[in-house]
Design an enzyme around this catalytic site. Structure first.
Site: not given
Length: 403
Positions: A50, A52, A54, A113, A142, A239
């Site tokens: 992940g 790329s 945040g 993926d 995410a 949440y």
């Protein structure tokens, strides 16, 4: 090649195109905000899942800038075509690769993926051939869906409360102007809760650690972390006590299982509770935009901790530069600035009448809107959007360490 002048195509909290120069500028600005240090010694090997967007992107940049990490980043982005730009993450990855190369880092970016067995095989082979054992595995995935690699079943996550319906004020933007609306969500049923756990829980985190272990690719002091969030009691119904919270609880249980069953003395696993941020994932959660705007108003620019600030903090803890800040559940905490009682008291007071709060102090929602647009490379200071740009940008090619 496709050089053209582009304008944003936005519907609510969805922007379907991105600006390559703007995305590059956001990465460079984040890079410059991270103070470099002379790390010295051996460059640790990191695998960032992940990478790329945040927190994953921020942790990668902080690792490169301050600790000279080498290794592999995995993300799943779209190259675009003649009619549509690439995804923002595609452009951010290209910019990150340039910065890494300029810094002399040996880092490879894989577009695939991360939930797929084929991706694990590809990445493990790359690690074995090029980098050797992994010191740090950062899990920051995410996604709205996940295909189970064992069964082929596609699971879709939902953002819903559990047990009771949820009604809350929300932040609405019409032509850039902020107003307060209302969001109403029916409670999730059990299949929806279970599917969300399948997508956003710790199942794939465990698979990656098991794969590294089986391949003999655990570094001597292997550490893995998965990004999580707790947040305020204000947003807890949708949440932390909702479907996402169920997934985060599974993530935390996975950390315990990794420590006691998979790693068993050969490494350590933690969940990391980060603070609030404007990310592509967080903008999809009802009421989070309003809460984050009010939080920003309460803290001001000086009190706000960016994802870059928090990434630096995390690396300081992981590398032993300062002690781990662990809570009673063994989670690394980066969110003390957000959940301080005085801060939450101010936000809770504003939440009682959010429309009046925004009318009195519109800076928060304006900031949020700007941050949201910048995620896709729009409204970035210093970028001339009247100039045609090349929207066809190649995925970064690995360069040998010798060169």
């Amino acid at each position: 090649m496709s050089t053209q002048k582009i304008t944003p195509k936005q519907r609510g909290y969805l922007i379907v195109n991105s600006h390559p120069t703007g995305c590059e500028a956001t990465v460079e600005r984040l890079w410059q905000s991270i103070e470099p240090v002379d790390a010295g010694g051996r460059a640790p090997v990191a695998l960032v899942l992940g990478s790329s967007a945040g927190y994953g992107l921020s942790i990668l940049l902080a690792g490169l800038r301050r600790h000279g990490i080498r290794g592999v980043g995995v993300s799943y982005e779209n190259a675009g075509n003649e009619r549509r730009t690439a995804t923002a993450g595609w452009y951010r990855t290209a910019a990150t690769a340039r910065l890494a190369a300029d810094a002399g880092a040996d880092f490879t970016f894989v577009n695939a993926d991360a939930y797929a067995d084929t991706t694990r095989t590809e990445v493990l082979e790359l690690l074995a051939e090029r980098y050797g054992p992994v010191d740090y595995l950062i899990y920051s995935l995410a996604s709205p869906r996940r295909t189970d690699p064992a069964t082929g079943e596609v699971h879709h996550s939902v953002i819903k409360p559990i047990g009771e319906a949820y009604t809350s004020p929300s932040l609405v933007f019409e032509d850039g102007a902020a107003t307060v609306g209302t969001v109403e969500l029916a409670p999730a049923d059990e299949p929806e809760r279970a599917a969300t756990v399948q997508v956003m829980g710790g199942t794939d985190w465990r698979l990656w650690v098991q794969a590294l272990t089986g391949a003999g690719l655990l570094g001597q002091d292997f550490t893995t972390v998965a990004l999580s969030y707790v947040g305020s009691e204000i947003t807890a119904p949708v949440y932390r006590r909702g479907t996402i919270g169920a997934a985060k609880e599974h993530l935390e249980a996975t950390a315990h299982g990794l420590n006691t069953e998979v790693l068993a003395g050969r490494g350590r696993a933690f969940t990391v509770v980060a603070g609030a941020a404007v990310t592509q994932a967080s903008t999809a959660i009802p009421s989070i935009a309003l809460y984050t705007s009010l939080l920003r108003n309460s803290l001001g620019a000086q009190g706000w901790r960016t994802t870059g600030d928090q990434a630096v903090d995390l690396w300081e803890q992981l590398t032993g530069a300062r002690p781990l800040d662990l809570d009673e559940k063994g989670r690394i905490r980066l969110d003390g600035w957000e959940l301080a009682q005085s801060v939450q008291d101010r936000v809770r007071k504003l939440w009682e009448d959010p429309a009046a709060a925004l009318a009195d102090a519109p800076a928060g929602p304006t900031w949020f809107h700007d941050q949201f647009r910048e995620l896709y490379g729009w409204d970035v200071p210093g970028v001339d959007y009247q100039v045609p740009v090349e929207t066809s940008v190649p995925w970064p090619v690995a360069v040998s360490a010798a060169s």
